[in-house]
Scaffold this motif. Structure first.
Motif: not given
Length: 136
Positions: A108-112, A114-119
């Motif tokens: 699964e993708p990392s939290d980092e 995920q945060a980049a994708e949300v941004q």
């Protein structure tokens, strides 16, 4: 069936076949900054056709000059669809919550990540909103 474009004629996709996925395939979706990972039951083979503003079919798949237009869409099962397999983009005209499809051995993708994708999604949404405002 999936509505994928607004306008005078809308493109819809009709499921004509299903191919099961081996165990371990998953669909990762983002709802705001919340992540959902669900098993992927398989792939839906779909054919394209057009409908008009009155929901009348104006063009069906055929073997004419360009042949039939088909796509293979990852399927997902969710409670809101009575656990039926639907394409990941079903009824999501303005919002695509699907982020990625993962193979059985893929982490699964990392939290980092995920945060980049949300941004990235927030930036794209802001640009779309600005373009709509400018064209009004």
């Amino acid at each position: 069936m999936t509505d994928s474009t607004p306008g005078r004629h809308q493109i819809w996709w009709k499921t004509i076949d299903f191919r099961p996925a081996p165990a371990g395939w998953r669909v990762v979706s983002l709802f705001g900054d919340r992540r959902s990972v669900l098993p992927m039951p398989g792939w839906l083979i779909q054919e394209r056709y057009l409908i008009d503003a009155n929901d009348k079919v104006v063009s069906e798949p055929d073997d004419s000059t360009y042949g039939r237009e088909r796509r293979v869409a990852p399927g997902i099962t969710v409670e809101g669809y009575d656990w039926c397999v639907q394409p990941t983009d079903e009824n999501m005209r303005d919002v695509d919550t699907t982020w990625m499809v993962l193979a059985p051995d893929q982490p699964e993708p990392s939290d980092e990540e995920q945060a980049a994708e949300v941004q990235r999604r927030a930036t794209v949404a802001a640009k779309r909103a600005a373009a709509r405002t400018a064209s009004s």
